[in-house]
Design an enzyme around this catalytic site. Structure first.
Site, PDB file in Angstrom:
ATOM      1  N   ILE A   1       0.854  -1.195   0.000  1.00  0.00           N
ATOM      2  CA  ILE A   1       0.000   0.000   0.000  1.00  0.00           C
ATOM      3  C   ILE A   1       0.885   1.237   0.000  1.00  0.00           C
ATOM      4  O   ILE A   1       1.254   1.761   1.049  1.00  0.00           O
ATOM      5  CB  ILE A   1      -0.959   0.009   1.209  1.00  0.00           C
ATOM      6  CG1 ILE A   1      -1.786  -1.272   1.228  1.00  0.00           C
ATOM      7  CG2 ILE A   1      -1.881   1.230   1.143  1.00  0.00           C
ATOM      8  CD1 ILE A   1      -2.777  -1.331   2.366  1.00  0.00           C
ATOM      9  N   HIS A   2       1.250   1.699  -1.172  1.00  0.00           N
ATOM     10  CA  HIS A   2       2.012   2.944  -1.273  1.00  0.00           C
ATOM     11  C   HIS A   2       1.019   4.076  -1.536  1.00  0.00           C
ATOM     12  O   HIS A   2      -0.191   3.909  -1.367  1.00  0.00           O
ATOM     13  CB  HIS A   2       3.104   2.824  -2.345  1.00  0.00           C
ATOM     14  CG  HIS A   2       2.601   2.406  -3.693  1.00  0.00           C
ATOM     15  ND1 HIS A   2       2.290   3.302  -4.676  1.00  0.00           N
ATOM     16  CD2 HIS A   2       2.316   1.185  -4.197  1.00  0.00           C
ATOM     17  CE1 HIS A   2       1.859   2.655  -5.746  1.00  0.00           C
ATOM     18  NE2 HIS A   2       1.859   1.363  -5.470  1.00  0.00           N
ATOM     19  N   ALA A   3       1.522   5.230  -1.968  1.00  0.00           N
ATOM     20  CA  ALA A   3       0.670   6.427  -2.049  1.00  0.00           C
ATOM     21  C   ALA A   3      -0.594   6.232  -2.895  1.00  0.00           C
ATOM     22  O   ALA A   3      -1.700   6.562  -2.446  1.00  0.00           O
ATOM     23  CB  ALA A   3       1.493   7.600  -2.590  1.00  0.00           C
TER      24      ALA A   3
END
Lengths: 312, 87
Positions: free
Chosen positions: B14-16
Site C-alpha cells: 500500500i504505497h501512495a
C-alpha cells in the site's frame, strides 16, 4: 502481555546500561519490567521464585557465587536459576562470576551481562526504561502540536480542519509532532501520556486538502517539528450548530481519559470566519496560566464582587 | 460492526496511490472504518494513516466498519484489495 526479545532491548538501550556481554546464550524473551534479586534462590529456596524476571546480582550475590568450591549445592541451584523462562543474569559494579558459572551459563545458553553501574542505579534506570517499554499504548486519530511548550492533541471529525489548523500553528512558529495517526503511551507509571507519530518516516508529512501531501520540515525547517511530546491538553474541534451549547465562562474543567491517564479536555466550536489556530494558541497559553494558578473568570468575578460590595 | 480479513495482494504494497484509492472509497461511506494491524488501529479515511500502516505485499489487515452502511463499506474495500487496486 507484551514480550520483548532481550537482545533487541539490550542493543537499543546499550548506552544507558553500559553493558558487556559475558555469555551470549540464546535469545530469550522478557515479559516483565521488574527484576529479582536471587539471594534466596542461590541458597536453594525456590519458593515463590520470580523465574520470569531479570536476575540481578549485586556485590553480595556475586561474593556468594565465589564460594562455589566450598558449597557443593550452589552449582545445582545456579543451574536451576538459568533455566528458561529466566530471561538473563545481570551483574552490576562491572563484576563477573567465577569461571565455573560462566561455563554453566554457556551450557545452559543463559545470557549473562555485566554492567558498570551500581546495583541501585542499574535497578532505577532499568526500571524506568523497562516500564516505559512495557507501557500501555494505543493509536488515536488527530494532530499533535507543541504550542509554547504545551502538547496539544487536536481531535475532531474527519474534514473539520485539524490539519489546516495545525498548518497555521506551524506557520505561526509552533511545532508539529505528528499528523493523523498518533501513537500514545502512558509512561512514568501511568501519570503521563506521551504522543508521537506511529511511524517516524510518516510523522512529519501532512495532508492538506487541495494541496495533497506536504513535507513540514522541508517547507518550514527542522525547527518546525519534534519527535514526541507529552499530551497536556486535548482540543476537540466541533461543528457549530444553533442547538449546541458551549461553555461560555470556562470555569468548569473537563477531562478525558486516554489509556487511564486523565488529560484536560476542551471543546472548541468551529464556524466559518473563526480563526481556530489563534484560539488553540490562546488555549495553550491559558492552560499555562491555569497551571500557574490564574483563572481569568475567577479574577473578573472576584473584582466585580468587590466592586459591588463597595457600591452597595 | 462488520469486519473482514484482507491480504495485500499487489507486489508493491500500500504505497501512495493505493492509499489514495482506499481513502477515496472509504470516504464515500458514513460508517467509521478502521484498519487493524497487530496493535494498531488506523482510520481508513486518513491517507497518511493508511500510508503509515506500511502494509507490504502479503500483509494481513482487518477491516472494521461501524455505522449504517458498514456492510457495503467492507464489501467495497474487500473488492479493491482483491482487484489489487486496479480501478
Amino acid at each position: 502481555m507484551k514480550v520483548y526479545s532481550l537482545l533487541s532491548l539490550g542493543e537499543k538501550h546499550k548506552e544507558n546500561f553500559s553493558f558487556k556481554v559475558l555469555v551470549h546464550g540464546e535469545n530469550r524473551n522478557l515479559s516483565h519490567a521488574t527484576m529479582n534479586r536471587p539471594g534466596l534462590a542461590l541458597t536453594g529456596n525456590f519458593q515463590i521464585f520470580s523465574n520470569n524476571r531479570i536476575q540481578l546480582f549485586g556485590k553480595g550475590e556475586t561474593a556468594f557465587l565465589y564460594q562455589e568450591q566450598h558449597n557443593p549445592g550452589l552449582l545445582v541451584n545456579c543451574k536451576k536459576l538459568m533455566q528458561e523462562p529466566v530471561p538473563c543474569w545481570i551483574f552490576t559494579h562491572g563484576l563477573f562470576p567465577p569461571k565455573a558459572i560462566i561455563d554453566l551459563a554457556d551450557e545452559m545458553k543463559c545470557p549473562v551481562f555485566s554492567s558498570n553501574l551500581s546495583t541501585s542505579l542499574f535497578a532505577i534506570r532499568s526500571n524506568q526504561i523497562l516500564t516505559d517499554e512495557f507501557a500501555p499504548r494505543g493509536v488515536v486519530h488527530g494532530v499533535l502540536v507543541d504550542i509554547f511548550g504545551v502538547g496539544i492533541l487536536l481531535t475532531g471529525k474527519s474534514g473539520i480542519g485539524k490539519s489546516e489548523t495545525a498548518l497555521e500553528l506551524i506557520q505561526r512558529g509552533h511545532r508539529l509532532v505528528a499528523d493523523d495517526a498518533i501513537e500514545i503511551k502512558s509512561i512514568k507509571g501511568g501519570n503521563i501520556l506521551l504522543g508521537a507519530g506511529i511511524r517516524k518516516e510518516v510523522a512529519h508529512f501532512m495532508e492538506i486538502r487541495g494541496l495533497g501531501i506536504i513535507n513540514i520540515p522541508h517547507l518550514f525547517g527542522t525547527g518546525a517539528v519534534r519527535e514526541s511530546k507529552v499530551i497536556q491538553l486535548i482540543v476537540y474541534l466541533e461543528e457549530w450548530t444553533d442547538t449546541t451549547t458551549f461553555d461560555r465562562l470556562g470555569i468548569e474543567r473537563h477531562y478525558k481519559q486516554l489509556l487511564d491517564v486523565t488529560v484536560p479536555f476542551r471543546k472548541i466550536p468551529v464556524r466559518i470566519g473563526r480563526n481556530i489556530a489563534i484560539i488553540v494558541e490562546v488555549a495553550a497559553m491559558n492552560a499555562r496560566l491555569d497551571n500557574m494558578g490564574y483563572n481569568a473568570t475567577r479574577d473578573l468575578d472576584d473584582t466585580m464582587k468587590r466592586y459591588m460590595e463597595k457600591n452597595k | 460492526m462488520t469486519t473482514a480479513e484482507i491480504t495485500v495482494l499487489n507486489k508493491s504494497g500500500i504505497h501512495a496511490r493505493p492509499a489514495a484509492l482506499i481513502v477515496q472509497i472509504a470516504g464515500k461511506f458514513s460508517s467509521d472504518i478502521h484498519f487493524a494491524r497487530d496493535e494498531d488501529r488506523i482510520n481508513a479515511k486518513s491517507i497518511l494513516g493508511v500510508i503509515a500502516l506500511g502494509a507490504s505485499h502479503n500483509t494481513t489487515l482487518t477491516i472494521e466498519a461501524d455505522g449504517p452502511d458498514e456492510k457495503e463499506a467492507v464489501a467495497a474495500l474487500v473488492e479493491i484489495f482483491q482487484s489489487k487496486f486496479s480501478s
